[in-house]
Design an enzyme around this catalytic site. Structure first.
Site, PDB file in Angstrom:
ATOM      1  N   SER A   1      39.988  36.933  37.595  1.00 20.15           N
ATOM      2  CA  SER A   1      41.340  37.313  38.466  1.00 20.15           C
ATOM      3  C   SER A   1      42.071  36.061  38.323  1.00 20.15           C
ATOM      4  O   SER A   1      41.803  34.754  38.910  1.00 20.15           O
ATOM      5  CB  SER A   1      41.056  37.986  39.841  1.00 20.15           C
TER       6      SER A   1
ATOM      7  N   GLN B   1      42.816  37.402  33.544  1.00 17.19           N
ATOM      8  CA  GLN B   1      43.762  38.577  33.917  1.00 17.19           C
ATOM      9  C   GLN B   1      45.061  37.892  34.641  1.00 17.19           C
ATOM     10  O   GLN B   1      44.940  36.951  35.243  1.00 17.19           O
ATOM     11  CB  GLN B   1      43.062  39.295  35.255  1.00 17.19           C
TER      12      GLN B   1
ATOM     13  N   TYR C   1      49.265  38.135  36.025  1.00 19.30           N
ATOM     14  CA  TYR C   1      50.349  38.854  36.679  1.00 19.30           C
ATOM     15  C   TYR C   1      51.535  37.836  36.109  1.00 19.30           C
ATOM     16  O   TYR C   1      51.523  37.145  35.385  1.00 19.30           O
ATOM     17  CB  TYR C   1      50.425  38.628  38.009  1.00 19.30           C
TER      18      TYR C   1
ATOM     19  N   THR D   1      47.696  42.753  34.215  1.00 16.94           N
ATOM     20  CA  THR D   1      47.577  43.790  34.919  1.00 16.94           C
ATOM     21  C   THR D   1      48.934  44.580  35.305  1.00 16.94           C
ATOM     22  O   THR D   1      49.931  43.765  35.856  1.00 16.94           O
ATOM     23  CB  THR D   1      46.918  43.618  36.426  1.00 16.94           C
TER      24      THR D   1
ATOM     25  N   LYS E   1      46.022  46.197  31.528  1.00 19.54           N
ATOM     26  CA  LYS E   1      44.906  46.889  32.584  1.00 19.54           C
ATOM     27  C   LYS E   1      45.955  47.742  33.748  1.00 19.54           C
ATOM     28  O   LYS E   1      46.633  47.234  34.242  1.00 19.54           O
ATOM     29  CB  LYS E   1      44.358  46.066  33.266  1.00 19.54           C
TER      30      LYS E   1
ATOM     31  N   HIS F   1      42.930  50.556  39.328  1.00 18.72           N
ATOM     32  CA  HIS F   1      42.630  49.403  40.233  1.00 18.72           C
ATOM     33  C   HIS F   1      41.539  49.537  41.296  1.00 18.72           C
ATOM     34  O   HIS F   1      41.654  49.011  42.380  1.00 18.72           O
ATOM     35  CB  HIS F   1      44.018  48.888  40.975  1.00 18.72           C
TER      36      HIS F   1
HETATM   37  C1  LIG Z   1      38.141  43.368  46.104  1.00 20.07           C
HETATM   38  C2  LIG Z   1      38.720  43.720  44.805  1.00 20.07           C
HETATM   39  C3  LIG Z   1      39.669  42.768  44.390  1.00 20.07           C
HETATM   40  C4  LIG Z   1      40.290  43.073  42.902  1.00 20.07           C
HETATM   41  N1  LIG Z   1      41.295  42.050  42.531  1.00 20.07           N
HETATM   42  C5  LIG Z   1      41.891  42.238  41.304  1.00 20.07           C
HETATM   43  C6  LIG Z   1      42.608  41.582  40.736  1.00 20.07           C
HETATM   44  O1  LIG Z   1      43.000  40.257  41.301  1.00 20.07           O
HETATM   45  N2  LIG Z   1      43.391  41.573  39.567  1.00 20.07           N
HETATM   46  C7  LIG Z   1      43.015  42.769  38.989  1.00 20.07           C
HETATM   47  O2  LIG Z   1      43.825  43.325  37.898  1.00 20.07           O
HETATM   48  N3  LIG Z   1      42.340  43.865  39.610  1.00 20.07           N
HETATM   49  C8  LIG Z   1      41.672  43.774  40.575  1.00 20.07           C
HETATM   50  N4  LIG Z   1      41.013  44.458  41.348  1.00 20.07           N
HETATM   51  C9  LIG Z   1      40.654  45.784  40.433  1.00 20.07           C
HETATM   52  C10 LIG Z   1      39.506  45.475  39.492  1.00 20.07           C
HETATM   53  O3  LIG Z   1      39.788  44.649  38.324  1.00 20.07           O
HETATM   54  C11 LIG Z   1      38.830  47.007  38.940  1.00 20.07           C
HETATM   55  O4  LIG Z   1      40.056  47.657  38.266  1.00 20.07           O
HETATM   56  C12 LIG Z   1      38.112  47.701  39.977  1.00 20.07           C
HETATM   57  O5  LIG Z   1      37.616  47.216  40.876  1.00 20.07           O
HETATM   58  C13 LIG Z   1      37.286  48.813  39.180  1.00 20.07           C
HETATM   59  O6  LIG Z   1      36.592  49.775  40.162  1.00 20.07           O
HETATM   60  P1  LIG Z   1      35.258  49.609  40.679  1.00 20.07           P
HETATM   61  O7  LIG Z   1      35.454  48.577  41.856  1.00 20.07           O
HETATM   62  O8  LIG Z   1      35.103  50.818  41.459  1.00 20.07           O
HETATM   63  O9  LIG Z   1      34.247  49.138  39.610  1.00 20.07           O
HETATM   64  C14 LIG Z   1      40.201  44.443  42.466  1.00 20.07           C
HETATM   65  C15 LIG Z   1      39.278  45.343  42.863  1.00 20.07           C
HETATM   66  C16 LIG Z   1      38.473  45.012  44.108  1.00 20.07           C
HETATM   67  C17 LIG Z   1      37.648  45.894  44.589  1.00 20.07           C
END
Ligand SMILES: Cc1cc2nc3c(=O)[nH]c(=O)nc-3n(C[C@H](O)[C@H](O)[C@H](O)COP(=O)(O)O)c2cc1C
Length: 400
Positions: free
Chosen positions: A140, A162, A164, A190, A267, A291
């Protein structure tokens, strides 16, 4: 361990407990049944015991009333498997190739922010575990380990970064250069977060990153105001609204393409329309994702959105998926519906919180074993044997 603090339990219980189903005629105490972690939910329970409320709520919560958060799981349950029998599954090959890189199996780790809040091993531990399992790790932008430190700490792992897009494009461009230099193999833009979703728990908790941690990719860029380590919920949201560019549009993909040779994966795609635009603007891949249900509530589960994306562009782009994957048959269903690989976000965080790098290794090994069992029992020796007809919506059976 078994006899510890257990008045009245004889050591012979050890043998009985191992064969629980056969010999055990009374309910086992929690810590006995807890001994083996056999599914992702077991890791989540362990993580719950290790994390403070501020962090636990941050990791587990979704947006709004969390309808889509539940749907990400429920939608998998509405899909039925149609196994084929007598197909020699003595030797399985579940390896695959994405952008020319060999993966041992079709599962990678999705980008999740601030992993050192879960465990001091943080992103490096998570990425090393991914590497050992032959999985891709996506770092991230909002990580607590810089991309250079991650590259040094997990040199063997296939890493994607990843990204932004920032109002100040030079910040984005610098991150891209750093990712290229540190040998990241793809950029994951993203596109579902021009602003952050409303996560009620974080607002209630006035969520903050513990003061000893920082958003490590931005240390030293004081001028942008990003280097602050003590960001509360409002701090992070302020940071996002002050830095992330809500005006971004598809033409910015053209700009991003013009400054890098790395493949660009978008994404956060949930519609065929956006998938077609991703193809038009030259993206190499798509992650169908909501997400982790953290941005806007009542959007479809990722697995529900997958078929329309695959129908629209599946022959032209690498279509991948994340959201709600916690067991082998989830992985199978996503592949049958056209995903080339899947990613997990929270499950890796639970493994990390439970026992650092080792916890993620263990979680991945449980998940991989479960996927292998699914592959064998449904009659697929290789990923090529997975057929769309092996998965149908429950409504098909209701018609009978
Ligand atoms: C705590 C947390 C932080 C996340 N941070 C980011 C991030 O910084 N950038 C991003 O593109 N997605 C982020 N996501 C989304 C994840 O990349 C992903 O899409 C998602 O966790 C998938 O679902 P799952 O947790 O059910 O496997 C985050 C998700 C969670 C749970």
């Amino acid at each position: 361990m078994l006899e510890r603090n257990l008045p009245g339990f004889s050591s012979s219980l050890g043998g009985a407990a191992k064969g629980v189903g056969k010999y055990c005629i009374f309910p086992l105490p929690d810590y006995v049944t807890d001994m083996a972690l056999v599914c992702v939910e077991d890791f989540e329970k362990k993580a719950e015991a290790h994390l403070e409320k501020n962090a636990l709520d941050y990791y587990r919560s979704g947006a709004g009333e969390q309808f889509t958060l539940g749907l990400n799981r429920e939608a998998f349950r509405r899909l039925r498997l149609r196994p084929r029998c007598l197909r020699d599954v003595s030797r399985l090959d579940i390896s695959c190739e994405i952008f020319g890189e060999r993966m041992k199996w079709p599962l990678g780790i999705a980008p999740t922010a601030m992993q050192k809040m879960a465990h001091p091993d943080g992103e490096v531990g998570n990425a090393r575990a991914a590497g050992k399992a032959g999985s891709i790790f996506i770092l991230s932008t909002l990580s607590t380990t810089s991309l250079e430190d991650l590259a040094a700490g997990a040199p063997e792992t296939i890493k994607w970064f990843q990204l932004y897009i920032y109002k100040d494009r030079t910040i984005t461009e610098k991150l891209v250069r750093r990712a290229e230099k540190a040998n990241f193999k793809a950029l994951v833009l993203t596109i579902d977060a021009p602003i952050f979703g409303h996560r009620r728990a974080d607002v209630r908790n006035n969520f903050s990153l513990p003061s000893h941690l920082t958003l490590a990719n931005f240390q030293g860029i004081k001028a942008t105001g990003v280097a602050s380590s003590n960001m509360g919920a409002s701090g992070i949201n302020e940071y996002v609204s002050s830095q992330f560019d809500p005006t971004i549009s598809w033409k910015d993909i053209a700009w991003l393409k013009s400054i890098t040779h790395l493949p660009i994966v978008v994404k956060g795609v949930l519609t065929a329309e956006d998938a077609v635009l991703a193809r038009e603007f030259g993206c190499a891949g798509i992650i169908v994702s909501n997400h982790g249900a953290r941005q806007i509530d009542t959007v479809p589960a990722s697995i529900e959105a997958l078929p329309e994306v695959v129908r629209a562009v599946g022959d032209d782009l690498v279509v991948m998926l994340d959201g709600g994957i916690i067991q082998g048959n989830d992985i199978f269903k996503a592949l049958a519906l056209g995903a080339k690989t899947v990613f997990v976000g929270r499950p890796a965080v639970w493994g990390l919180a439970y026992n650092g790098q080792k916890g993620v290794e263990e979680m991945l090994s449980v998940l991989r074993k479960d996927f292998e069992i699914t592959m064998a029992l449904i009659g697929s020796q290789t990923l090529k044997d997975i057929q769309p007809s092996m998965v149908v919506h429950e409504s098909q059976y209701a018609k009978l």
